[in-house]
Structures are given as C-alpha cells and as structure tokens.
Design a protein around this motif. Structure first.
Motif: not given
Length: 386
Positions: A200-213
C-alpha cells in the motif's frame, strides 16, 4: 417511455442486491466491489439493516484489509418503495450516497441506486444542457503528484474523481476512487495473502499518471444532459469532464450523476430550494437557519434570482476540545450563473458562516453579469412531467 405523474420508485427499486455482515473484513468487501462491479453494498447486523458501504467509504478507510465493515459503513436514508422519484433522488444526494435501502412497511425489500433513477428518467433529460448543471469549481491534480496526495484531495473535498493535468494545465487523464480500488484489489490478488502494508505504501508513492484513465471521456457544455448520461452508462463511469469541444484539453467543469440527480430535485416553488448534504452534522443549526442566512445574502442583490442552493458539510478527523473540524461548501445556481463559497471551522455553524462570508464576496463579483433565464424554463418544463 411514457412518464406517469407522479412517478414513484415502485418499479425502479430492485430486490437484487449484495449484502454483507457487519463483521465482514474490508479486504473481502473490496473484492466484492471488483467482482460484482457494485456501486454499493448493504450491511446487516444479525439480519437487520445497519448501513451501506460505497466506494467513497473504501477509499476513506485507508485500505486496511482487516477493518470490519461496521467501522466504515455509513447510514443511508431508508426509502419507502412507493416514494416519489424526486424525493428519492433528494434523499440519495443529501445522504451523500449512491445506494439506499428500500423498505416495504417494516421489511427490507431491496435497494435503489442513483443509476436506477437516472435510467428511469433518461428521456426527460433532453431539454437540459450540460452547462445548466455542471460543477464549475473543479478540483484537479497534476499527473506527477503521488497517489497518496490524490487520495487526500478526494477525501478532503468529498469527491470521487479528479481531472489530471500536465505541467501546462492541460487535461491528460482522470483519476477516480474506482481506479484506486481496482488497482489495490488487482495488486492484492497478485501479491496473495500476508501483510500488505508495504504494498500500500508503494502504491501511495506512485505518480497519478500510473493509475489515471486516459484518454478522458468528456462532454461539451452545449450537449443535452440526456446525451451526457447516456455516455456515462455506455462507458460504465460516474462522471464526465466538461471541455469546450470534444478534442479540447481545457477543463471547464465536471458533470457527475450526482449533479443530474440534484437537478431532479429542483422545484418551481417561490421559496428558495435548498439542499443540504450530510445534514446530520448540523447540530446547533437548523435547515431554517441555513435558508434564512443564504436569503439574507441574496436579498442584498435584488436582480439575482436563486434557482437552487446546495450546502455540503464534510467532517475532518481533526478536533478542538471534542468539536470536529468541518468543511462547508455553499453553491448557488442563480439567474446570473453559478456562485460558490467554502470555508472551514470547528463545528458546522462556524464552518457555515465562514463559507457564507466567502459566498457573499463571490456574489459581489457576479454583479453585472447578464442574466440567463432559459435555465429555469427548460428544467421546469421538462422535469415537471415527472
């Protein structure tokens, strides 16, 4: 489809729904959301209705899988199976929920969702344009920001989607609570059982670009709401970013299904139509106090007619001597356009008056804007048939 007058939800509510026990762990609930593509789940305790869990609650729960459902569920209004469709829409919006239990007498019959209502009234939405009901004061986030920052922005503003922009402020994507939940479930399935704190910590540190549609599904101001809602259904999404043209990257606003449900509640009564979301936070204030205070501000500017007022309260975790920090947003739809004010304070009354002061300053800036009378006529003529 021929719409009867008045229209109730007897044939809109459904007895098919997902139910979990109050002791069910959140990790299981998250998997149900993903598997069932659900917009909400009914929570029961010893077989009795206890509350609902929506995607917003899952995101606000900080995603701890061992949390019990009862800890994150929220109360949703109980709706009678023969309730008028307008009132049902109002109850969903004021309860800040996409799903509510439907009762026949004392017995839980099923559920009604915002989607159910919108599908039933879809053909009545062809006389309203997107520009009439879109939300203009949009919260955005940069594509290089971290997912943790995005989650905080979603929580703080009580919203479910963030248009994502590049360094030049141009629209490049959209990040929703659904995207975040979907990613966390997918990641959990891949990682298997065990402690997920590091994941979860790693996910929170990801750039928004990686998860956005991306690309973003958009609407334009001149489109009918019927066209926009149809596009939401076709793409199984809850809202659209509004841009000047189909190919434009400028963010003008956001149109969500909640905005459309809110439009169903507008009335032609002479008294200002006021809607309050999270009305349970009022405590020392009453609805009458809220209406009177807004009326006093508006009455100073005689040429401005208020068509609808929406007051939204949102509780933060921070407290001062036991009193929670509250955010209040007041948005008016007027004959001069939209105007809003927001503020924070300890307790709903303090927060409301801070927001009201900001609203009055913003009302001053609207003076001199040409009145647009077509909004009220179009909405009332068409929606008056419901």
């Amino acid at each position: 489809m021929e719409v009867t007058r008045p229209m109730d939800i007897a044939n809109i509510a459904t007895p098919d729904f997902v139910e979990v026990d109050a002791d069910k762990r959140l990790g299981k609930v998250r998997s149900i959301f993903e598997r069932e593509n659900s917009h909400g789940i009914i929570v029961t305790d010893d077989g009795e209705y206890a509350g609902v869990i929506g995607e917003k609650q899952l995101v606000r729960s900080r995603m701890e899988d061992d949390t019990k459902s009862s800890a994150v569920m929220k109360s949703a209004p109980k709706i009678d199976r023969h309730e008028d469709v307008r009132e049902a829409a109002r109850m969903l919006v004021e309860g800040d929920t996409r799903i509510a239990p439907v009762f026949e007498g004392e017995k839980l019959y099923g559920i009604v969702t915002g989607n159910d209502i919108l599908e039933a009234v879809l053909e009545n939405l062809d006389a309203i344009s997107v520009e009439d009901i879109l939300t203009e004061d949009v919260v955005t986030i940069g594509e290089k920001s971290h997912v943790g920052q995005a989650i905080n922005r979603l929580r703080e503003n009580g919203i479910s989607r963030l248009p994502v922009t590049d360094d030049d402020g141009k629209l490049t994507g959209v990040l929703t609570t659904h995207d975040i939940i979907e990613f966390s479930v997918r990641n959990a399935d891949r990682q298997g059982r065990g402690d997920r704190r590091g994941d979860i910590d790693r996910m929170l540190d990801l750039p928004v670009y990686d998860l956005m549609s991306s690309p973003v599904i958009t609407a334009t101001p001149g489109e009918t709401v019927q066209e926009a809602v149809s596009r939401m259904f076709e793409n199984d999404i809850e809202g659209l970013v509004v841009t000047p043209t189909d190919s434009d990257a400028e963010v003008l606003g956001v149109l969500t299904k909640t905005d459309v449900l809110r439009a169903l509640t507008f009335t032609e009564e002479e008294q200002m139509d006021v809607q309050i979301t999270n009305i349970g936070l009022l405590e020392t204030l009453t609805r009458e106090n809220v209406v009177e205070s807004i009326t006093q501000v508006v009455d100073k500017y005689q040429q401005m007619q208020v068509l609808h007022a929406h007051v939204r309260f949102h509780e933060h975790k921070e407290k001062l001597r036991g009193t929670p920090l509250i955010q209040c947003q007041v948005r008016l739809r007027t004959s001069h356009g939209q105007v809003a004010g927001s503020g924070e304070g300890y307790g709903a009354e303090h927060a409301f008056h801070v927001a009201l002061d900001k609203l009055e300053r913003n009302v001053l800036e609207l003076k001199g804007v040409n009145a647009d009378e077509k909004y009220q006529g179009q909405v009332m003529r068409k929606l008056g048939d419901l």
